[in-house]
Scaffold this motif. Sequence first.
Motif, PDB file in Angstrom:
ATOM      1  N   TYR A  11       0.829  -1.207   0.000  1.00 16.29           N
ATOM      2  CA  TYR A  11       0.000   0.000   0.000  1.00 16.29           C
ATOM      3  C   TYR A  11       0.865   1.260   0.000  1.00 16.29           C
ATOM      4  O   TYR A  11       0.625   2.206  -0.759  1.00 16.29           O
ATOM      5  N   GLU A  15       1.173   4.221  -2.901  1.00 19.10           N
ATOM      6  CA  GLU A  15       0.894   5.629  -2.609  1.00 19.10           C
ATOM      7  C   GLU A  15       2.111   6.511  -2.808  1.00 19.10           C
ATOM      8  O   GLU A  15       2.029   7.585  -3.394  1.00 19.10           O
ATOM      9  N   ARG A  16       3.270   6.054  -2.326  1.00 19.84           N
ATOM     10  CA  ARG A  16       4.483   6.888  -2.331  1.00 19.84           C
ATOM     11  C   ARG A  16       5.394   6.611  -3.528  1.00 19.84           C
ATOM     12  O   ARG A  16       6.377   7.315  -3.731  1.00 19.84           O
ATOM     13  N   GLN A 100      -7.537   7.747   0.404  1.00 19.42           N
ATOM     14  CA  GLN A 100      -6.119   7.670   0.075  1.00 19.42           C
ATOM     15  C   GLN A 100      -5.727   6.247  -0.317  1.00 19.42           C
ATOM     16  O   GLN A 100      -4.989   6.035  -1.281  1.00 19.42           O
ATOM     17  N   LYS A 101      -6.235   5.263   0.423  1.00 21.50           N
ATOM     18  CA  LYS A 101      -5.868   3.874   0.134  1.00 21.50           C
ATOM     19  C   LYS A 101      -6.452   3.402  -1.182  1.00 21.50           C
ATOM     20  O   LYS A 101      -5.771   2.772  -1.995  1.00 21.50           O
ATOM     21  N   SER A 103      -7.457   5.253  -3.708  1.00 25.62           N
ATOM     22  CA  SER A 103      -6.818   5.979  -4.807  1.00 25.62           C
ATOM     23  C   SER A 103      -5.482   5.361  -5.155  1.00 25.62           C
ATOM     24  O   SER A 103      -5.123   5.238  -6.328  1.00 25.62           O
ATOM     25  N   ALA A 104      -4.756   4.958  -4.123  1.00 24.15           N
ATOM     26  CA  ALA A 104      -3.459   4.326  -4.375  1.00 24.15           C
ATOM     27  C   ALA A 104      -3.625   2.958  -5.025  1.00 24.15           C
ATOM     28  O   ALA A 104      -2.918   2.618  -5.972  1.00 24.15           O
ATOM     29  N   SER A 109      -6.412   9.472  -8.902  1.00 22.54           N
ATOM     30  CA  SER A 109      -6.671  10.586  -7.991  1.00 22.54           C
ATOM     31  C   SER A 109      -7.852  11.355  -8.539  1.00 22.54           C
ATOM     32  O   SER A 109      -8.073  11.394  -9.744  1.00 22.54           O
TER      33      SER A 109
END
Length: 308
Positions: A11, A15-16, A100-101, A103-104, A109
């Motif tokens: 995850y 995201e990153r 956020q999760k 979308s990742a 987005s």
Amino acid sequence: MQMNRCFEIVYLLLERKKLTAQELADRFEVSVRTIYRDIDFLSQAGIPIYARRGKDGGIELWDTFVLNKTVFSKAEKQELTALLEGMRSTGVPEETQVLQKVSALLGESQQAWIEADFSLWSKTADQPDLFSLLRHAILNHKKIQFHYYGLNREATHRVVEPLRLVFKAQAWYVYGWCTWRKEERFFKIVRMREVEELDESFEPRSLPETIITTLAERDERVTLTLKVQPQGIARLMDDFQQIELNSGPEMTTVQFSCPAGDWLLSYLLSMADCTEVLAPEKLREEMRRCINALARQYNEEVYDHKKP
């Protein structure tokens, strides 16, 4: 423990995009060697994860991983993230985390498309996060208790099995099984005080897809005809969706239907400076009595308790 950590690593990378082994080790409070063992485990499980050494190196996922692992089309992913973006407007922190999760995971987005302020009902002096409390109780099938103020202005203690939150006619309600009345009822949120979630669980009852029509059927309705001055038209349009405007040479009349109740007389009195009730006659007579009573009250001399 390793499985949970590995899922979290995936995850975080979605995201990153890229993290170093040391950053992951610091986050999970494990050794760098443990992180590399996790990377090997994920790779053997078929996750396209790899580590690059060097100044700009780090642990990454292949760019195509998200698209290959999802069953949603691009349009469906956009719709899903848009829906979650709308839910974030409730102000509940959990909604932001979910957005956020997802979308990742979906690689999408979404620009905010809706914003709403529920602070007038969801955050009070004694209930800083009422929305989260009610949502948690409904989803986890927990009973709630509260003091409820009815139209007779008397507070009663209620224990309720909450089933759904309902928004109708500019008001929020909790719909659930009242253990006191032994029936399903609507409770207006603004009349609920000292709401608490109990440890006691309940078996949820089956509900139709929508219960708003049930609430509508409970309303006794009345059709009003008002003479309105210009400054009152905008407020009526704000408060009632379907109104008929008839502008004549001498006055403007407005006709609309609304739920009957004690609130209506108070509402019309608040607009007495710019409206006149023409029909129904019974309501016009009630307005006349109230206005005469107010005139007598304000014509009386104010009692001064300081006088002997």
